[in-house]
Design a protein around this motif. Structure first.
Motif, short mmCIF file in Angstrom:
data_model
loop_
_atom_site.label_atom_id
_atom_site.label_comp_id
_atom_site.label_asym_id
_atom_site.label_seq_id
_atom_site.Cartn_x
_atom_site.Cartn_y
_atom_site.Cartn_z
N ALA A 14 0.85 -1.19 0.00
CA ALA A 14 0.00 0.00 0.00
C ALA A 14 0.88 1.25 0.00
N PRO A 15 0.59 2.19 -0.89
CA PRO A 15 1.40 3.42 -0.92
C PRO A 15 1.16 4.27 0.33
N ARG A 16 2.22 4.96 0.76
CA ARG A 16 2.14 5.83 1.92
C ARG A 16 1.72 7.23 1.50
N HIS A 17 1.03 7.89 2.43
CA HIS A 17 0.61 9.28 2.22
C HIS A 17 1.13 10.10 3.38
N ASP A 39 3.13 9.36 8.33
CA ASP A 39 2.71 8.69 7.10
C ASP A 39 1.56 7.76 7.41
N SER A 41 -1.08 4.72 5.48
CA SER A 41 -1.44 3.90 4.32
C SER A 41 -2.64 3.04 4.71
#
Length: 156
Positions: A14-17, A39, A41
């Motif tokens: 899962a991409p991190r935000h 961060d 995700s």
């Protein structure tokens, strides 16, 4: 087990935000810590090492707009940042609502406009004097006691 969990965490898909959300973390003793989630995700999050957490350990995370979530601390890097994995991953809708809105507070500001009747200067100027208030209270009290006496002792 720690090595397995850390390996799974490092193999996240899962991409991190980057979010910078204020939250409350509760450790396994239920002590609250005010933290900032760096961060986020679908599967986990990263927080600074402000709390002394064990690896692995169970924690709870409360975020504005997301509510409370249980998670597990799976790693700590050399700079003191903790990597955590949610017990139940977030849904796409939950992640998108938090990432898109980035709520910073639970306080909601409501639009307020002054009431033209109660906030008008003429209404404030027409207040009763203290003497008139005392007379109203005294008269009302005497009338109520008189009514009570008449009801209780009708022969008076």
């Amino acid at each position: 087990m720690t090595a397995t969990v850390a390996k799974l965490y490092d193999q996240r898909t899962a991409p991190r935000h980057s979010v910078g959300l204020d939250g409350t973390l509760r450790d396994d003793s239920n002590r609250p810590y005010e933290i900032v989630v760096s961060d986020l995700s679908l599967t986990g999050f990263v927080i600074p090492g402000s709390a002394d957490l064990k690896i692995p350990s169970r924690i709870g995370l409360g975020l504005t707009g997301l509510g409370g979530r249980s998670a597990q601390v799976v790693r700590k890097d050399g700079q003191g940042w903790y990597g955590c994995v949610f017990d139940v991953p977030l849904t796409d809708a939950e992640l998108n609502s938090v990432v898109a809105e980035k709520p910073k507070s639970t306080v909601v500001s409501l639009p307020w406009t002054p009431d033209p009747i109660f906030d008008a200067p003429s209404f404030r100027d027409e207040r009763l004097s203290p003497l008139v208030k005392v007379l109203i209270i005294a008269g009302t009290t005497v009338a109520l006691w008189g009514g009570l006496a008449a009801a209780v002792w009708p022969s008076l």
